[in-house]
Design an enzyme around this catalytic site. Structure first.
Site, PDB file in Angstrom:
ATOM      1  N   GLU A  97     -28.805  32.037  -2.811  1.00 46.62           N
ATOM      2  CA  GLU A  97     -30.096  31.923  -2.118  1.00 46.62           C
ATOM      3  C   GLU A  97     -30.197  32.692  -0.808  1.00 46.62           C
ATOM      4  O   GLU A  97     -30.345  32.093   0.265  1.00 46.62           O
ATOM      5  CB  GLU A  97     -30.430  30.444  -1.877  1.00 46.62           C
TER       6      GLU A  97
ATOM      7  N   GLU B  61     -29.178  26.510 -10.566  1.00 43.56           N
ATOM      8  CA  GLU B  61     -29.480  25.200  -9.964  1.00 43.56           C
ATOM      9  C   GLU B  61     -30.826  24.716 -10.459  1.00 43.56           C
ATOM     10  O   GLU B  61     -31.785  25.485 -10.549  1.00 43.56           O
ATOM     11  CB  GLU B  61     -29.575  25.273  -8.425  1.00 43.56           C
TER      12      GLU B  61
HETATM   13  C1  GCO Z   1     -29.563  25.703  -2.462  1.00 46.54           C
HETATM   14  C2  GCO Z   1     -28.744  25.084  -2.279  1.00 46.54           C
HETATM   15  C3  GCO Z   1     -28.227  23.740  -2.451  1.00 46.54           C
HETATM   16  C4  GCO Z   1     -29.184  22.653  -2.091  1.00 46.54           C
HETATM   17  C5  GCO Z   1     -30.150  22.404  -3.199  1.00 46.54           C
HETATM   18  C6  GCO Z   1     -31.123  21.311  -2.909  1.00 46.54           C
HETATM   19  O1  GCO Z   1     -28.901  26.619  -3.064  1.00 46.54           O
HETATM   20  O2  GCO Z   1     -30.627  25.481  -1.917  1.00 46.54           O
HETATM   21  O3  GCO Z   1     -27.939  25.851  -3.067  1.00 46.54           O
HETATM   22  O4  GCO Z   1     -27.169  23.851  -1.564  1.00 46.54           O
HETATM   23  O5  GCO Z   1     -28.456  21.516  -1.862  1.00 46.54           O
HETATM   24  O6  GCO Z   1     -30.886  23.549  -3.460  1.00 46.54           O
HETATM   25  O7  GCO Z   1     -31.902  21.623  -1.822  1.00 46.54           O
END
Ligand code: GCO
Length: 485
Positions: A162, A354
């Site tokens: 991200e 994710e």
């Molecule tokens: C993300 C994050 C996670 C967060 C999840 C929830 O990549 O944003 O990788 O670390 O915990 O997205 O917000």
């Protein structure tokens, strides 16, 4: 419903679960620093202990095996391996990942390694961090250390998680580490260095990996989808999903186009004008490396339509829309249209790196954690992902976020994303109902999704069967709770 060999996994990241912040020579990261800034984190919480996964990883791998995970995505903490970010290698830190990988493989769980999930060594921040033109070389050095150590057993690599969020919230809005609010020009310079670091890491992995690697990354996915699926609205959603709308990073293409197409998107270049980063000769070639998959993190989305004037309009959410405790609306269609549009543009297989939701879970009086919302959310999203697969989008895997409840960045421990509940006072783990449900989804390669919701009165054989087995103390194919603390 899903291709043969579909990867069923769950994820985590180092700072969110490991704890052990001061153990075995780990150096400080920018998150350690931010957590000490008054007011930065909910309740002044920190990742110092988190899930204590650093010492409990074997138990956690056991639980993952009981769920039946085929793959586990975790990140390596750069400051655990190189306490200052470059230079001296911390062997005990590397040993930890060695052992973690070995335990996973022994449990038949394929490791997927993320190299950067936001915990930049403080020592490198002090030298300029992501603003320094040297950081692609620093990241390449770190990547080399990790690849040299793990690539005999690890084949799945994710360079960077991200970029939109750690640059946007870290360098623009100041809510995430390092907590800065910089000018657009500086933000774009940092983003350019992130892209170069990604490219250098891919080169290093390809050059040095001892077993043939599969390499991707894990940007956040902005999924604008047609609120009503007409051809005009689909086109409006496609355009909107692939545009740079406004200054900032909440889009797919500012990072995606350089990585997958070799150039910045024109609309963004126009928008940023004089703030554009300095692009040295060869930069775009470095950034544009062949990838094996496009990983993407998708949690929500927004319905759009073509307006009367031809422009794309966002359709407002109805009052009281279903949403998670993060207040992110539940938008399953994002897991159809997001992968579809991203595949169309970038022509790579898609891996959902994710997806998941925060829910106010607790251990109920019966000793279990009932999270029907998470089951319903995940089921609805996965059905949309299955639709993408049916419509020939090559979807190769899905990682639920997260394996364990964990440190949710600025929200501290108040947001629970796990399939496994963690009591942060005692470190006791409890598999949530969703974990049992997910194990059935995995076992059936998704067929279980077509059964009606397992918690519904009329159609809940699964949960009822598990409950019955639990009462009778029978271990069926679905793991039952109890006996683990
Ligand atoms: C993300 C994050 C996670 C967060 C999840 C929830 O990549 O944003 O990788 O670390 O915990 O997205 O917000």
């Amino acid at each position: 419903m899903f291709r043969e060999g579909f990867v069923w996994g769950a994820g985590s990241s180092a700072y969110q679960i490991e704890g052990g912040a001061a153990l075995d020579g780990r150096g400080p990261s920018i998150w350690d620093t931010l957590c000490r800034r008054p007011g930065a984190i909910h309740n002044s919480e920190t990742g110092d202990v988190a899930c204590d996964h650093y010492t409990r990883f074997r138990d956690d791998v056991d639980l993952m095996q009981r769920i039946g995970l085929g793959a586990y995505r975790f990140s390596v903490a750069w400051p655990r391996v190189l306490p200052l970010g470059i230079g001296r290698i911390n062997e005990p830190g590397l040993d930890f990942y060695d052992q973690l990988v070995d335990s996973l493989l022994a449990a038949n769980i394929t490791p997927w390694v993320t190299l950067y999930h936001w915990d930049l060594p403080q020592g490198l921040f002090d030298r300029g961090g992501w603003l320094s033109p040297e950081i692609p070389a620093w990241f390449a050095e770190y990547t080399r250390v990790v690849v040299d150590r793990l690539s005999d057993r690890v084949t799945n690599w994710i360079t960077i998680n991200e970029p939109q969020i750690f640059v946007g919230l870290g360098y623009r809005e100041g809510k995430h580490a390092p907590g800065l609010k910089l000018s657009m020009k500086e933000q774009l310079a940092a983003a350019h260095h992130v892209l170069l670091a990604h490219g250098r890491a891919v080169q290093v992995i390809r050059e040095r990996a001892r077993s043939t690697p599969s390499i991707g990354w894990a940007p956040v996915g902005r999924a604008d989808y047609p609120a009503v699926e007409t051809p005009e609205n689909i086109e409006a959603a496609r355009i909107s999903s692939m545009s740079v709308h406004e200054p900032g990073f909440w889009n797919n293409t500012w990072f995606g186009d350089p990585v997958c197409l070799g150039h910045y998107p024109e609309d963004g270049v126009r928008l940023y004008g004089a703030d554009m980063p300095r692009i040295e000769r060869g930069d775009m070639e470095t950034i544009f490396q062949k990838l094996d998959f496009y990983g993407v993190n998708i949690y929500s989305g927004v319905g759009v339509r073509r307006g009367a004037d031809g422009a794309t309009e966002t359709v407002a959410w109805p009052a009281g829309v279903a949403s998670t405790t993060m207040r992110w609306p539940v938008a399953p269609k994002s897991l159809y249209w997001g992968p579809r549009f991203l595949h169309e543009r970038y022509q790579l297989p898609i891996v959902i790196t994710e997806n998941g939701m925060a829910n106010p879970d607790w251990v109920a009086g019966d000793g279990r954690v009932h999270d029907p919302q998470r089951i319903d959310y995940t089921r609805a999203y996965l059905l949309e992902l299955a639709r993408a697969h049916a419509d020939r989008v090559p979807v190769h895997g899905y990682f639920h976020w997260a394996a364990l409840d964990n440190f949710e960045w600025a929200e501290g421990y108040k947001e629970r994303f796990g399939l496994i509940h963690v009591d942060f006072a005692t470190q006791k783990r409890t598999m949530k109902d969703s974990a049992y449900w997910y194990s059935e989804v995995i076992r059936s390669n998704g067929k279980h999704l077509s059964d009606a919701s397992p918690f519904a009165q009329a159609a809940g054989p699964q949960v009822r069967r598990v409950a019955q087995e639990t009462r009778q103390g029978v271990r069926g194919p679905v793991p039952v709770p109890g006996g683990r603390s």
